[in-house]
Design an enzyme around this catalytic site. Structure first.
Site, PDB file in Angstrom:
ATOM      1  N   ARG A  83     -13.534   0.925  12.517  1.00 38.47           N
ATOM      2  CA  ARG A  83     -13.096  -0.080  13.495  1.00 38.47           C
ATOM      3  C   ARG A  83     -12.476  -1.273  12.770  1.00 38.47           C
ATOM      4  O   ARG A  83     -11.568  -1.913  13.261  1.00 38.47           O
ATOM      5  CB  ARG A  83     -14.273  -0.537  14.377  1.00 38.47           C
ATOM      6  CG  ARG A  83     -13.853  -1.615  15.354  1.00 38.47           C
ATOM      7  CD  ARG A  83     -14.836  -2.013  16.449  1.00 38.47           C
ATOM      8  NE  ARG A  83     -16.176  -1.545  16.356  1.00 38.47           N
ATOM      9  CZ  ARG A  83     -17.153  -2.136  15.643  1.00 38.47           C
ATOM     10  NH1 ARG A  83     -16.911  -3.233  14.949  1.00 38.47           N
ATOM     11  NH2 ARG A  83     -18.361  -1.619  15.637  1.00 38.47           N
ATOM     12  N   TYR A 111       4.589  -8.357  33.559  1.00 36.42           N
ATOM     13  CA  TYR A 111       4.087  -6.997  33.793  1.00 36.42           C
ATOM     14  C   TYR A 111       2.844  -7.047  34.700  1.00 36.42           C
ATOM     15  O   TYR A 111       1.946  -7.866  34.491  1.00 36.42           O
ATOM     16  CB  TYR A 111       3.741  -6.382  32.433  1.00 36.42           C
ATOM     17  CG  TYR A 111       3.136  -5.010  32.504  1.00 36.42           C
ATOM     18  CD1 TYR A 111       3.908  -3.898  32.811  1.00 36.42           C
ATOM     19  CD2 TYR A 111       1.775  -4.824  32.270  1.00 36.42           C
ATOM     20  CE1 TYR A 111       3.345  -2.641  32.882  1.00 36.42           C
ATOM     21  CE2 TYR A 111       1.210  -3.564  32.328  1.00 36.42           C
ATOM     22  CZ  TYR A 111       1.999  -2.485  32.635  1.00 36.42           C
ATOM     23  OH  TYR A 111       1.441  -1.240  32.705  1.00 36.42           O
ATOM     24  N   ASP A 123       6.063 -11.351  25.122  1.00 35.43           N
ATOM     25  CA  ASP A 123       5.964  -9.899  25.300  1.00 35.43           C
ATOM     26  C   ASP A 123       7.364  -9.328  25.077  1.00 35.43           C
ATOM     27  O   ASP A 123       8.272  -9.522  25.882  1.00 35.43           O
ATOM     28  CB  ASP A 123       5.445  -9.582  26.711  1.00 35.43           C
ATOM     29  CG  ASP A 123       5.140  -8.100  26.885  1.00 35.43           C
ATOM     30  OD1 ASP A 123       5.833  -7.269  26.258  1.00 35.43           O
ATOM     31  OD2 ASP A 123       4.213  -7.774  27.656  1.00 35.43           O
ATOM     32  N   LYS A 140       5.886   2.085  24.728  1.00 35.25           N
ATOM     33  CA  LYS A 140       7.253   2.130  25.242  1.00 35.25           C
ATOM     34  C   LYS A 140       8.252   2.409  24.114  1.00 35.25           C
ATOM     35  O   LYS A 140       8.152   3.421  23.475  1.00 35.25           O
ATOM     36  CB  LYS A 140       7.543   0.842  26.008  1.00 35.25           C
ATOM     37  CG  LYS A 140       6.381   0.363  26.910  1.00 35.25           C
ATOM     38  CD  LYS A 140       6.099   1.265  28.093  1.00 35.25           C
ATOM     39  CE  LYS A 140       4.798   0.969  28.825  1.00 35.25           C
ATOM     40  NZ  LYS A 140       4.597  -0.401  29.267  1.00 35.25           N
TER      41      LYS A 140
END
Ligand SMILES: *Cc1c(COP(=O)(O)O)cnc(C)c1O
Length: 388
Positions: free
Chosen positions: A56, A108, A180, A205
């Site tokens: 992690r 978004y 963003d 994306k």
């Protein structure tokens, strides 16, 4: 002429080589997928490399991706996440209850949902503004504003905001600016070069580009901010798996080649639609008719494959979206294959109709993610669906 090793490398060269070096034990040109949860330590509390104690916290495949993304965004530190929303969440989690965030109202949908339904409950305050107008951002700043969050171009209206102007406003108010950059991709726009402090991506994306992972990333320059963000990620755990990190890195290496084609196809499709008698309006920052074309041309190097257009009614939008053959009816964007969607019925279905209209998301709006198939085939597909 001999290569000057001090000359800055072009974007496409960075996409392939940025932050990459052969794996030291075998020379493997691609980093192995370090599919492991833990690492054997040579002595107690002395992990190899000083960091490899638990996956992690540190994973070499993930780090190879992070160095690559940092190079592409003109940043210093990349931090990869399990999703785009997890990346945004981690920046908010560097704040405290009582802090205030100024954010774009046309952001978004998942980001708005997280802000209003998760973080407002936890005591973070938000003001939603139309960031096309820097004055509106300035007017929303308060003494407890710590973060300004914008998206440019926005989904699905392709609104553009002035990154440099808003960075100045944020900094004057003692806040940082997060942009963003999912829609533009670093090939077309690098917010850190224009004064932003944090660039965020849904790597799902364009960066991954092949519609086969969910992922996110932040890129920053400031060492202390990177440290804070990594601390949140280590403490809350939204890390990507090594296989997804590897797939994203493989995708990022062809970003420049894909984006050149997405840009060309997006512009060609937008121009075709603009001339079509059954199309009322086209929203694409690369068209001279876009109200912010000049600003877009100043801060972007290209205009992506994202195109929205209005055909007047929900029935017509639905008919078109259900009758294309190459454009697949699906949410998401940025993959090599072309997608079509009707925001009012799909991505924005949960937004109340009145708020949707205010955002410009009319019933007749159709959104395209123009892929990298042959442009002629894509235009012919739309032509059939629109009814010539
Ligand atoms: C998809 C998307 C997100 C959310 O990313 P996930 O990877 O789906 O969590 C955030 N911002 C924008 C602009 C997006 O398109």
């Amino acid at each position: 002429m001999a290569h000057d090793p001090t000359a800055p490398l072009g974007f496409g060269t960075l996409a392939i080589h940025g932050g990459q070096s052969p794996e030291p034990t075998t020379g493997a040109i691609m980093p192995p997928i370090f599919q492991t949860s833990t690492y054997v330590q040579p002595a107690i509390a002395e992990p190899l490399g000083g960091v490899y104690d638990y996956a992690r916290v540190a994973n070499p495949t993930r780090e190879a991706l992070e160095r690559n993304l940092a190079a592409l965004e003109s940043g210093k530190h990349g931090v990869a996440f399990a999703s785009g929303l997890a990346a945004i969440e981690s920046v908010v989690k560097t704040l405290s209850a009582g802090d205030h965030i100024v954010t774009e109202e046309n952001t978004y949908g998942g980001t708005t949902r997280m802000f209003t339904r998760v973080f407002e409950r936890l005591g973070i305050e938000f003001t939603f503004v139309d960031s096309r107008d820097p004055e509106a951002v300035a007017a929303a700043m308060k003494s407890n504003t710590r973060l300004v969050h914008v998206e440019t171009p926005t989904n699905p209206m392709m609104r553009v905001c002035d990154i440099a102007a808003i960075a100045d406003i944020a900094h004057d108010g003692g806040a940082i600016l997060m942009v963003d950059n999912t829609f533009a991709s670093p090939f077309n726009q690098r917010p850190l070069e224009q004064g932003a402090d944090v660039t965020v991506h849904s790597t799902t994306k364009y960066l991954n580009g092949h519609s086969d992972i969910i992922g996110g990333a932040l890129v920053v320059r400031d060492d202390a901010l990177a440290e804070e963000i990594r601390f949140v990620r280590k403490s809350t755990g939204a890390v990507p798996g090594p296989m997804d990190a590897w797939l994203c890195l493989r995708g990022a290496k062809t970003l420049h080649v894909r984006m050149r084609q997405h840009n060309a196809a997006g512009l060609a499709v937008a121009k075709y639609l603009e001339d079509h008698p059954r199309v009322d309006r086209v929203f694409y920052p690369g068209l001279a008719s876009h109200p912010q074309h000049e600003l877009a041309a100043r801060q972007m190097d290209g205009f992506t494959g994202m195109v929205s257009f209005d055909v007047g009614t929900l029935d017509r939008a639905r008919a078109i979206a259900e009758h294309t053959q190459l454009f697949a009816l699906a949410e998401s964007l940025g993959g090599v294959e072309s997608l079509i969607s009707v925001p009012a019925l799909m991505t924005h279905a949960s937004v109340p109709a009145e708020r949707r209209e205010r955002m410009g998301v009319t019933d007749g709006l159709v959104r395209l993610s123009v892929g990298i198939e042959e442009i002629d085939d894509l235009v012919a597909d739309l032509d059939r669906a629109l009814g010539g």
